[in-house]
Each structure stands twice: as structure tokens, then as C-alpha cells.
Design a protein around this motif. Structure first.
Motif, PDB file in Angstrom:
ATOM      1  N   GLU A   1      73.899  47.150  38.246  1.00 46.50           N
ATOM      2  CA  GLU A   1      73.178  48.390  38.525  1.00 46.50           C
ATOM      3  C   GLU A   1      73.254  48.744  40.007  1.00 46.50           C
ATOM      4  O   GLU A   1      73.367  49.915  40.377  1.00 46.50           O
ATOM      5  N   GLN A   2      73.186  47.729  40.875  1.00 43.32           N
ATOM      6  CA  GLN A   2      73.342  47.995  42.303  1.00 43.32           C
ATOM      7  C   GLN A   2      74.733  48.542  42.597  1.00 43.32           C
ATOM      8  O   GLN A   2      74.903  49.459  43.407  1.00 43.32           O
ATOM      9  N   ALA A   3      75.748  47.979  41.946  1.00 39.66           N
ATOM     10  CA  ALA A   3      77.115  48.451  42.146  1.00 39.66           C
ATOM     11  C   ALA A   3      77.263  49.907  41.736  1.00 39.66           C
ATOM     12  O   ALA A   3      77.936  50.709  42.412  1.00 39.66           O
ATOM     13  N   ARG A   4      76.621  50.269  40.621  1.00 41.78           N
ATOM     14  CA  ARG A   4      76.692  51.664  40.172  1.00 41.78           C
ATOM     15  C   ARG A   4      76.021  52.591  41.183  1.00 41.78           C
ATOM     16  O   ARG A   4      76.552  53.668  41.496  1.00 41.78           O
ATOM     17  N   VAL A   5      74.862  52.184  41.712  1.00 39.89           N
ATOM     18  CA  VAL A   5      74.158  52.996  42.700  1.00 39.89           C
ATOM     19  C   VAL A   5      75.024  53.188  43.941  1.00 39.89           C
ATOM     20  O   VAL A   5      75.152  54.297  44.474  1.00 39.89           O
ATOM     21  N   ILE A   6      75.633  52.098  44.406  1.00 39.90           N
ATOM     22  CA  ILE A   6      76.471  52.184  45.612  1.00 39.90           C
ATOM     23  C   ILE A   6      77.668  53.088  45.376  1.00 39.90           C
ATOM     24  O   ILE A   6      78.032  53.903  46.228  1.00 39.90           O
ATOM     25  N   ALA A   7      78.289  52.959  44.216  1.00 37.88           N
ATOM     26  CA  ALA A   7      79.460  53.784  43.905  1.00 37.88           C
ATOM     27  C   ALA A   7      79.097  55.264  43.864  1.00 37.88           C
ATOM     28  O   ALA A   7      79.822  56.116  44.401  1.00 37.88           O
TER      29      ALA A   7
ATOM     30  N   GLY B   1      69.676  55.209  49.729  1.00 42.21           N
ATOM     31  CA  GLY B   1      70.991  55.830  49.797  1.00 42.21           C
ATOM     32  C   GLY B   1      70.936  57.321  50.054  1.00 42.21           C
ATOM     33  O   GLY B   1      71.906  57.912  50.549  1.00 42.21           O
ATOM     34  N   THR B   2      69.797  57.969  49.720  1.00 44.12           N
ATOM     35  CA  THR B   2      69.696  59.405  49.945  1.00 44.12           C
ATOM     36  C   THR B   2      69.691  59.751  51.432  1.00 44.12           C
ATOM     37  O   THR B   2      69.970  60.901  51.795  1.00 44.12           O
ATOM     38  N   ARG B   3      69.370  58.769  52.267  1.00 46.02           N
ATOM     39  CA  ARG B   3      69.372  58.999  53.716  1.00 46.02           C
ATOM     40  C   ARG B   3      70.342  58.063  54.432  1.00 46.02           C
ATOM     41  O   ARG B   3      70.158  57.748  55.600  1.00 46.02           O
ATOM     42  N   ILE B   4      71.390  57.638  53.725  1.00 43.78           N
ATOM     43  CA  ILE B   4      72.329  56.691  54.319  1.00 43.78           C
ATOM     44  C   ILE B   4      73.045  57.275  55.529  1.00 43.78           C
ATOM     45  O   ILE B   4      73.426  56.559  56.458  1.00 43.78           O
ATOM     46  N   LEU B   5      73.231  58.603  55.560  1.00 43.49           N
ATOM     47  CA  LEU B   5      73.926  59.208  56.692  1.00 43.49           C
ATOM     48  C   LEU B   5      73.135  59.072  57.992  1.00 43.49           C
ATOM     49  O   LEU B   5      73.712  59.151  59.079  1.00 43.49           O
ATOM     50  N   ASP B   6      71.842  58.866  57.897  1.00 44.23           N
ATOM     51  CA  ASP B   6      71.049  58.612  59.101  1.00 44.23           C
ATOM     52  C   ASP B   6      71.535  57.355  59.811  1.00 44.23           C
ATOM     53  O   ASP B   6      71.371  57.220  61.027  1.00 44.23           O
ATOM     54  N   HIS B   7      72.124  56.433  59.055  1.00 49.33           N
ATOM     55  CA  HIS B   7      72.562  55.154  59.613  1.00 49.33           C
ATOM     56  C   HIS B   7      74.036  55.162  59.992  1.00 49.33           C
ATOM     57  O   HIS B   7      74.430  54.506  60.968  1.00 49.33           O
ATOM     58  N   VAL B   8      74.861  55.873  59.224  1.00 45.13           N
ATOM     59  CA  VAL B   8      76.303  55.797  59.453  1.00 45.13           C
ATOM     60  C   VAL B   8      76.886  57.044  60.099  1.00 45.13           C
ATOM     61  O   VAL B   8      77.993  56.985  60.658  1.00 45.13           O
ATOM     62  N   ALA B   9      76.179  58.179  60.018  1.00 39.67           N
ATOM     63  CA  ALA B   9      76.672  59.419  60.630  1.00 39.67           C
ATOM     64  C   ALA B   9      75.506  60.338  60.927  1.00 39.67           C
ATOM     65  O   ALA B   9      75.316  61.359  60.258  1.00 39.67           O
TER      66      ALA B   9
ATOM     67  N   ALA C   1      71.847  45.554  49.531  1.00 38.87           N
ATOM     68  CA  ALA C   1      71.696  45.082  48.151  1.00 38.87           C
ATOM     69  C   ALA C   1      71.123  43.668  48.088  1.00 38.87           C
ATOM     70  O   ALA C   1      70.559  43.261  47.063  1.00 38.87           O
ATOM     71  N   GLY C   2      71.273  42.922  49.167  1.00 42.12           N
ATOM     72  CA  GLY C   2      70.691  41.583  49.208  1.00 42.12           C
ATOM     73  C   GLY C   2      69.186  41.593  49.389  1.00 42.12           C
ATOM     74  O   GLY C   2      68.532  40.555  49.251  1.00 42.12           O
ATOM     75  N   GLN C   3      68.611  42.794  49.668  1.00 44.05           N
ATOM     76  CA  GLN C   3      67.170  42.882  49.912  1.00 44.05           C
ATOM     77  C   GLN C   3      66.435  43.794  48.929  1.00 44.05           C
ATOM     78  O   GLN C   3      65.235  43.609  48.703  1.00 44.05           O
ATOM     79  N   PHE C   4      67.170  44.778  48.367  1.00 47.05           N
ATOM     80  CA  PHE C   4      66.481  45.816  47.612  1.00 47.05           C
ATOM     81  C   PHE C   4      67.012  45.931  46.183  1.00 47.05           C
ATOM     82  O   PHE C   4      68.204  45.736  45.935  1.00 47.05           O
ATOM     83  N   ASP C   5      66.116  46.274  45.251  1.00 45.06           N
ATOM     84  CA  ASP C   5      66.514  46.476  43.858  1.00 45.06           C
ATOM     85  C   ASP C   5      67.212  47.829  43.721  1.00 45.06           C
ATOM     86  O   ASP C   5      67.210  48.642  44.657  1.00 45.06           O
ATOM     87  N   PRO C   6      67.849  48.095  42.564  1.00 40.88           N
ATOM     88  CA  PRO C   6      68.615  49.338  42.408  1.00 40.88           C
ATOM     89  C   PRO C   6      67.819  50.609  42.679  1.00 40.88           C
ATOM     90  O   PRO C   6      68.343  51.552  43.282  1.00 40.88           O
ATOM     91  N   ALA C   7      66.567  50.669  42.218  1.00 36.70           N
ATOM     92  CA  ALA C   7      65.768  51.884  42.407  1.00 36.70           C
ATOM     93  C   ALA C   7      65.533  52.167  43.890  1.00 36.70           C
ATOM     94  O   ALA C   7      65.705  53.298  44.366  1.00 36.70           O
ATOM     95  N   LEU C   8      65.156  51.132  44.642  1.00 39.62           N
ATOM     96  CA  LEU C   8      64.915  51.325  46.075  1.00 39.62           C
ATOM     97  C   LEU C   8      66.226  51.553  46.814  1.00 39.62           C
ATOM     98  O   LEU C   8      66.283  52.326  47.772  1.00 39.62           O
ATOM     99  N   LEU C   9      67.284  50.900  46.352  1.00 36.99           N
ATOM    100  CA  LEU C   9      68.595  51.094  46.971  1.00 36.99           C
ATOM    101  C   LEU C   9      69.047  52.545  46.813  1.00 36.99           C
ATOM    102  O   LEU C   9      69.617  53.139  47.736  1.00 36.99           O
TER     103      LEU C   9
END
Length: 416
Positions: free
Chosen positions: A111-117, A155-163, A143-151
């Protein structure tokens, strides 16, 4: 591969026979972590095999109508589980290489893999492949810290970290796209079932969902320690309460605000003896108990029918508790009068203490405010309601509940 899996199977069988009671807490936790990691790795191998079988058309060649149907029979799964496996296997095609490696190593779950993809695909569309690759790296670490729902939420604000320079524009675009999808997909389906029941299904947009939750949640809480309704039943009853409130508001178009109108097509004696059923204008027949309960706060229209069932005369509305009488009832009871109930007047119906079918008048001395739950309770149980010497309602419990049958009152609405 088959030989390696056979060795793994043998090793797991050995572990299954080992006594876990002999392990320390530290070792038990280590066993839990190891089995979870192994489970994820095996799941990755299983999905790869399912994807290949599906791609080759093997299951169709064996006579199955679909891969899910074949898996259900082969692995003795239910249909939902089989379809989920097929869906997860198909998602491997769009999973980035880094995610597949993390999945194979047991570092992320399926499930984490699906969220990341899915997050990577969204980022790639708005910010490019290079930024998406950076997002994948961050999400795999998370993914080593958070479950799929929190991940997914992170992820909705991942650009804050990478761009960071692209985050605001991408967030606005994503929000607009989500709003457009919500507007497009919103719907409610009402399907008729046997016995006059309805099945509701649908998807609400964010605003409507917030409104529904704001109304339903407080009304669907358990009413007390003796409330045996399941969560779904409580939500059902809460929705019914909301509909009653809308009817009593007087703000609905056309016939809005009027309680249900019942046309009772049995003779008076049958109704008085609780033997006659009623019929709504939609053709649904109601039990005698339901007719008598609804009759407490409904507009009863006595109808004279001809031999062929045609309406020859309909009497005027004569027994609805409304206007000044209801206002006086609200002033006296201030809410549901049943002991311990805190429902306000707008959620209550006027109950005839002596039923109208038994000759009871529509008057302040013969009425009491009851919420929907306690209205049904009074009609279906042995509780007795009456007015005390001071003119306020009191309730006498059945003997099995209180052998002394000491009258009880509602002190929640008591005016100081």
C-alpha cells in the motif's frame, strides 16, 4: 526460484513450530519486524507472478473469465481479495524503479508503494521527472515512519521538501483539479427495495461532506450505555432525525414543513383496536403500530371511499399539534420529556398521551414532546406517560425494570 521458495517455506515451517513463549520481549518484537518484512517481500514476488500470468493470458486459456475469478478459485479467496491482488499487480507497471527495489527489500509495504507511485505520477505531471525522482526518494525514507494514510497526506505537500519554488503553484493546480473532479463526480443514488425501503449510495463533494458530518456526527453518538444500536443504525436514525427537522422547519418548497399525511383506509374500530394498517400515498402499507405512532403528529385526513375505492369525501385536518398549542407544549416541556433525554424541541414530535384512536383529544393536557427514538420507545414498550399534579409529564417504568414503578421525570430541561 521455486527451489528458493521451497527453502523459505521449510524455514517458515520450522519457525511456526518454535515456542514463542520462550522469547524475550525484545526478541518477540524482532520476530514481528522480521515476519512483516518477509511478508512484504513474498507479496512482491506473488504480485509479480500474478501480473505475468495476467499478461500472458494464462487464466483465460484455462477457461477462467478473468484473473480475479481464477485467483478466487485457485487460492480460495473471496472476490474482493482476488480483485485487490489483481489491482495491486497491475500497479507494479507504473511503480518507479526505486519503489520496486524498496518493495523487494521489504522496506515498504504494498500500500505504501502504491501511494508513492501515485504521488510520483502527480508530481511528474506538474513538476517534471527529475523532481518526481527526488520525491520518490523522500517518500521511501518516510515510509519507514508513516503508514499509507499518513504517507498519502504528507505526499500532498511533498513539493515543499523537494521543490519549494514550485510548491504553491502545484498545490493550487492540484486543488483546482480536485475541486473539478469533486464537482464532476458528485451524485446520490436512491434505489427502491422491497417493503418500501431505500438504499442510498453516492459521493459527496467536500462542502456537502462537511455539512453532512457536522449534522450527522453529533446525532449518531450512542445515547447511553444501554444503546445497542450499531454505528450504521445510529447514522440511519440520525439521518431520519435530520429529515424530521427539515419537515418541521417550514422552509421546504411546496409542501415542505408539513408532517407526514396518512390516509387510513380501514374502519375506525380496526384502528382503535390496533388492528388496521395504513397506506401512504406512495402505496406503502404500514403496520398498525406504525400508523398509531405517526398519527400522533401527522395530519390525519379521514376519507370516505366508494365501493370501487374512489374518494367520495375527505375530511378537514383536525388533530395536528401545531401553532399556539405546540408553542405552549414547547414552553412546558422544553424538549423531549423522556427521563434523561437532552433532545431539543425542534427534534421532537407531539405524542398523544391518550391516543387519538382511543378518543384522546388534541390538547395540552393530552400531549407530550418526544424525540423520534423515545416516541418509538413509548409506542413499543410498557412505559406509561402521564401528567403529574403540577401539570408536567412523568413516566412510569414497566414492572420488570422497576418493581416499585416509581414515576420518573426529565430534569435536563428543567427551568431554573
Amino acid at each position: 526460484m521455486i527451489d528458493e521458495l521451497a527453502q523459505a517455506d521449510s524455514a517458515v515451517a520450522t519457525c511456526a513450530d518454535a515456542p514463542v513463549w520462550a522469547l524475550s520481549e525484545h526478541d518477540l518484537i524482532a520476530v514481528l519486524d522480521a515476519t512483516h518484512r518477509l511478508q512484504q517481500r513474498l507479496a512482491a514476488v506473488q504480485l509479480a507472478a500474478i501480473r505475468e500470468l495476467d499478461g500472458r493470458g494464462t487464466v483465460l486459456a484455462q477457461g477462467a473469465s478473468s484473473t480475479a475469478v481464477w485467483l478466487r478459485h485457485r487460492l480460495r479467496l473471496d472476490v474482493y481479495a482476488a480483485r485487490r491482488l489483481v489491482g495491486l499487480a497491475a500497479s507494479l507497471d507504473v511503480v518507479p524503479c526505486a519503489v520496486r527495489e524498496a518493495l523487494a527489500s521489504g522496506a515498504v509495504s504494498l500500500e505504501q508503494a502504491r501511494v508513492i507511485a501515485e504521488t510520483a505520477a502527480t508530481v511528474s505531471a506538474s513538476a517534471g521527472v527529475e523532481v518526481a525522482d527526488k520525491a520518490v526518494g523522500v517518500l521511501v525514507d518516510w515510509a519507514g515512519q508513516f503508514d499509507p494514510a499518513l504517507l498519502r497526506k504528507l505526499g500532498t505537500r511533498i513539493l515543499d521538501h523537494v521543490a519549494p519554488d514550485l510548491a504553491d503553484a502545484a498545490a493550487a493546480a492540484a486543488l483546482a483539479a480536485e475541486a473539478a473532479r469533486a464537482t464532476r463526480d458528485r451524485h446520490v443514488t436512491i434505489s427502491e427495495q422491497a417493503g418500501g425501503r431505500l438504499r442510498l449510495s453516492g459521493t459527496l463533494d467536500a462542502e456537502a461532506a462537511a455539512l453532512l458530518r457536522a449534522v450527522i456526527d453529533p446525532l449518531s453518538a450512542p445515547s447511553g450505555p444501554d444503546d445497542t444500536r450499531c454505528a450504521g443504525q445510529r447514522r440511519h436514525d440520525a439521518l431520519a432525525d435530520v429529515c424530521r427537522l427539515a419537515l418541521h422547519s417550514g422552509e421546504l418548497p411546496e409542501t415542505g414543513g408539513e408532517p407526514a399525511q396518512l390516509v387510513v383506509t380501514v374502519d375506525y374500530d380496526g384502528l382503535a383496536r390496533q388492528l388496521g394498517s395504513g397506506t401512504l400515498d406512495v402505496g406503502l402499507r404500514l403496520t398498525p403500530d406504525t400508523v398509531r405512532r405517526l398519527a400522533c403528529d401527522a395530519a390525519i385526513l379521514p376519507a370516505v371511499l366508494g365501493g370501487a375505492g374512489q374518494v367520495l369525501d375527505v375530511g378537514r385536518q383536525r388533530r395536528l399539534v401545531s401553532g399556539p398549542l405546540r408553542r405552549a407544549l414547547v414552553l412546558r416541556d422544553a424538549g423531549c420529556a423522556f427521563p434523561g433525554c437532552d433532545r431539543p424541541p425542534r427534534w421532537c414530535a407531539a405524542h398523544h398521551i391518550r391516543h387519538w384512536a382511543d378518543g384522546g383529544p388534541t390538547s395540552l393536557d393530552n400531549a407530550v414532546l418526544l424525540c423520534g427514538h423515545h416516541h418509538r420507545h413509548i409506542h413499543q414498550t410498557e412505559w406509561v406517560v402521564r401528567l403529574g399534579d403540577d401539570g408536567h409529564p412523568e413516566f412510569v417504568p414497566p414492572a420488570w425494570l422497576d418493581p416499585e414503578q416509581v414515576p420518573r421525570r426529565n430534569h435536563y430541561h428543567r427551568r431554573m
